[in-house]
Design an enzyme around this catalytic site. Structure first.
Site, PDB file in Angstrom:
ATOM      1  N   GLU A   1      40.707  56.394  52.454  1.00 49.98           N
ATOM      2  CA  GLU A   1      40.125  55.999  51.172  1.00 49.98           C
ATOM      3  C   GLU A   1      39.217  57.127  50.681  1.00 49.98           C
ATOM      4  O   GLU A   1      38.496  57.736  51.471  1.00 49.98           O
ATOM      5  CB  GLU A   1      39.324  54.703  51.332  1.00 49.98           C
ATOM      6  CG  GLU A   1      38.503  54.285  50.139  1.00 49.98           C
ATOM      7  CD  GLU A   1      39.349  54.057  48.899  1.00 49.98           C
ATOM      8  OE1 GLU A   1      38.959  54.583  47.829  1.00 49.98           O
ATOM      9  OE2 GLU A   1      40.387  53.363  48.976  1.00 49.98           O
TER      10      GLU A   1
ATOM     11  N   GLN B   1      41.037  42.127  44.872  1.00 50.56           N
ATOM     12  CA  GLN B   1      41.943  41.349  44.041  1.00 50.56           C
ATOM     13  C   GLN B   1      41.161  40.314  43.243  1.00 50.56           C
ATOM     14  O   GLN B   1      40.298  39.625  43.789  1.00 50.56           O
ATOM     15  CB  GLN B   1      42.989  40.652  44.909  1.00 50.56           C
ATOM     16  CG  GLN B   1      44.000  41.593  45.535  1.00 50.56           C
ATOM     17  CD  GLN B   1      44.973  42.175  44.511  1.00 50.56           C
ATOM     18  OE1 GLN B   1      45.227  41.563  43.481  1.00 50.56           O
ATOM     19  NE2 GLN B   1      45.494  43.357  44.801  1.00 50.56           N
TER      20      GLN B   1
ATOM     21  N   CYS C   1      43.126  29.971  24.092  1.00 48.35           N
ATOM     22  CA  CYS C   1      41.860  30.647  23.805  1.00 48.35           C
ATOM     23  C   CYS C   1      41.710  30.889  22.308  1.00 48.35           C
ATOM     24  O   CYS C   1      42.607  31.465  21.674  1.00 48.35           O
ATOM     25  CB  CYS C   1      41.779  31.971  24.561  1.00 48.35           C
ATOM     26  SG  CYS C   1      40.287  32.917  24.189  1.00 48.35           S
TER      27      CYS C   1
ATOM     28  N   CYS D   1      35.129  32.996  28.196  1.00 47.90           N
ATOM     29  CA  CYS D   1      36.431  33.589  28.525  1.00 47.90           C
ATOM     30  C   CYS D   1      37.200  32.591  29.369  1.00 47.90           C
ATOM     31  O   CYS D   1      36.779  32.251  30.487  1.00 47.90           O
ATOM     32  CB  CYS D   1      36.237  34.904  29.291  1.00 47.90           C
ATOM     33  SG  CYS D   1      37.798  35.654  29.840  1.00 47.90           S
TER      34      CYS D   1
ATOM     35  N   CYS E   1      44.209  39.428  26.901  1.00 45.73           N
ATOM     36  CA  CYS E   1      45.402  38.659  27.258  1.00 45.73           C
ATOM     37  C   CYS E   1      46.563  39.054  26.338  1.00 45.73           C
ATOM     38  O   CYS E   1      46.375  39.259  25.139  1.00 45.73           O
ATOM     39  CB  CYS E   1      45.148  37.163  27.133  1.00 45.73           C
ATOM     40  SG  CYS E   1      43.964  36.522  28.360  1.00 45.73           S
TER      41      CYS E   1
ATOM     42  N   TYR F   1      44.866  54.312  50.641  1.00 46.49           N
ATOM     43  CA  TYR F   1      44.077  53.724  49.564  1.00 46.49           C
ATOM     44  C   TYR F   1      43.540  52.380  50.054  1.00 46.49           C
ATOM     45  O   TYR F   1      43.710  51.341  49.415  1.00 46.49           O
ATOM     46  CB  TYR F   1      44.908  53.524  48.291  1.00 46.49           C
ATOM     47  CG  TYR F   1      45.716  54.730  47.863  1.00 46.49           C
ATOM     48  CD1 TYR F   1      45.174  55.716  47.052  1.00 46.49           C
ATOM     49  CD2 TYR F   1      47.042  54.885  48.275  1.00 46.49           C
ATOM     50  CE1 TYR F   1      45.923  56.816  46.645  1.00 46.49           C
ATOM     51  CE2 TYR F   1      47.797  55.986  47.872  1.00 46.49           C
ATOM     52  CZ  TYR F   1      47.227  56.947  47.062  1.00 46.49           C
ATOM     53  OH  TYR F   1      47.977  58.034  46.667  1.00 46.49           O
TER      54      TYR F   1
ATOM     55  N   CYS G   1      50.345  47.430  41.064  1.00 44.99           N
ATOM     56  CA  CYS G   1      50.076  46.588  39.900  1.00 44.99           C
ATOM     57  C   CYS G   1      50.683  47.176  38.639  1.00 44.99           C
ATOM     58  O   CYS G   1      50.385  46.709  37.535  1.00 44.99           O
ATOM     59  CB  CYS G   1      48.570  46.380  39.716  1.00 44.99           C
ATOM     60  SG  CYS G   1      47.652  47.900  39.442  1.00 44.99           S
TER      61      CYS G   1
ATOM     62  N   CYS H   1      40.656  39.536  20.647  1.00 45.43           N
ATOM     63  CA  CYS H   1      40.454  40.048  22.008  1.00 45.43           C
ATOM     64  C   CYS H   1      41.756  40.616  22.574  1.00 45.43           C
ATOM     65  O   CYS H   1      42.819  40.007  22.431  1.00 45.43           O
ATOM     66  CB  CYS H   1      39.939  38.923  22.899  1.00 45.43           C
ATOM     67  SG  CYS H   1      39.836  39.354  24.647  1.00 45.43           S
TER      68      CYS H   1
END
Length: 448
Positions: A308, A255, A73, A166, A84, A284, A405, A81
């Protein structure tokens, strides 16, 4: 370091650290270096000073790692940016770096020694366009807007890097042409595409939605401007997992990698090994992904209770699973809802009762049970925390599947589970976010 000391340092780069950095030292002080790789010698410009450590960007590579590649990129690199973290590393090296971070966090925060392998998340084979490896996967991209121009935020900054493409965005997002348009009145534009159905959605944000001017887009999309009125329906995209369609309204959570939802759904089901008649909790639960998969496995004599806090996600989950009589979706903070849940086993199936009087299927007599056989939780990046872990260990009977995550909050919560008699049976890690520091983990816990 004093104001008289240099802003550019010669550094020998050491191990990777959580957060997309590597660790170096200068005159005894820790330096967290971006855009570097372990084993390299670099010249790095200091970007931030604190009492205990420095942050820096590698601006010149004196001795390169064999894992270094040219970033694909043009907007990646020091001061550019911030989306990443590892475009300068080969994909195998990226996965090895993420594995090292997970291992270090488990050891340091939970006292667990475990060899970790980060698995590739395959792109769905039925996709019409297969982008280059590691690119074209992000189906939800949040762009920032400044004076009508679109860009992405720089690292640890509110400044915007203007972009016209992107490379990690899904081809369906790029087809909208968001970066090549002007968006007067908007502060943010989110492009969303479904990798399984092709649905497209643009969510606009701004202080006054009446002042947002929408340009002509290159493909048909649904639009959301501002925050909807309470109870109002939102435009949505549909995603398919295991033959079931899931509706996700607005900016609701899903996701972002096209292959991640199906892979994680299968992995959770395989880890928990649900049996017909089991009672399962999906905490969740979002729009009901894991609840839907588990409901098929526990059968009509079993029960799945999803919990939730987000109202729109609850409405979506109830709609998505409306044909499953063995599923109940509860709305509220997890720590509050699970504190009041009790279950019952009876002929004709299991039922849950919320003692606060809210939305689950009513208890119909028979044997009252204080525990669910299985629990899956997929908390936000901040993790579950001690109170929720305490509630889960009170309720969980046989197995727990923890989807995370963030390796740091996962490791912290695993230490809490360990204090309460649960052990880590297995851990899988998935490269669901190539080119970035992020990694998706699935930890399976058992008693004893």
């Amino acid at each position: 370091m004093t104001d008289l000391e240099p802003d550019v340092l010669d550094l020998e780069v050491g191990n990777v650290a959580n957060g997309g950095f590597c660790v170096a030292r200068h005159e005894g002080r820790v330096v967290f270096v971006r855009h570097a790789l372990p084993g390299e010698r670099v010249r790095a410009r200091v970007t931030d000073r604190t009492k205990n450590f420095l942050r820096a960007d590698a601006v010149e590579i004196i001795k390169a790692s064999p894992d270094r590649v040219e970033p694909p990129c043009p907007f990646a690199g020091p001061g550019r940016c911030g989306g990443c973290d590892w475009q300068h590393a080969s994909l195998p090296a990226q996965r090895a770096l993420k594995a090292a971070v997970v291992e270090e966090q488990l050891e340091r925060l939970a006292g667990i020694t475990r060899t970790v392998t980060v698995e590739e998340v395959p792109y769905p084979v039925e996709s019409e366009v297969l982008p280059p490896p590691g690119l074209g996967w992000r189906t939800r991209v949040q762009f920032s807007v400044s004076s009508g121009a679109v860009g992405l935020r720089r690292h640890r900054s509110h400044d915007i890097e203007p972009i016209d493409e992107c490379l990690i965005a899904h081809p369906g997002v790029e087809l909208m042409g968001i970066e090549r348009k002007r968006w007067p009145g908007a502060s943010g534009v989110e492009g969303i595409v479904s990798a399984t159905t092709g649905d497209r959605l643009v969510v606009l944000r701004g202080r006054d939605r009446r002042k947002i001017r929408v340009p002509r887009l290159d493909v048909p999309v649904r639009l959301v401007r501002g925050k909807p009125e309470p109870g109002a329906g939102l435009p949505y995209v549909r995603e398919e997992v295991s033959g079931r369609l899931y509706q996700i309204s607005g900016s609701g959570f899903w996701q972002v990698h096209p292959g991640a939802a199906q892979l994680l759904a299968d992995a959770v089901a395989d880890a928990l090994e649900p049996k017909p008649g089991d009672i399962a909790l999906d905490l969740y639960c979002g729009v009901g992904l894991f609840a839907g998969v588990l409901a098929d496995r526990v059968g009509r004599d079993g029960l799945v209770v999803g919990v939730e806090s987000d109202g729109q996600a609850v409405r979506d989950a109830r709609f998505n699973l409306r044909d499953l009589p063995n599923v109940s979706i509860e709305r509220g903070p997890v720590e509050e809802v699970v504190a009041d849940l009790e279950f019952g086993r009876a002929s004709g199936g299991s039922r849950a009762q919320n003692k606060r009087g809210g939305g689950s299927a009513g208890h119909r007599g028979g044997e009252r049970v204080r525990r669910a056989d299985l629990v899956v939780l997929d908390p936000p990046r901040t993790g579950a925390g001690r109170d929720v872990v305490e509630q889960i260990t009170r309720l969980a009977g046989r197995k727990i599947a923890y989807v995370s995550c963030d390796p740091a909050t996962l490791a912290r919560d695993l230490s809490y589970f360990g204090e309460r008699g649960w052990t880590l049976e297995s851990l899988r890690a998935f490269d669901a976010f190539p080119m970035t520091q992020h990694v998706e983990c699935l930890a399976t816990l058992i008693r004893g």
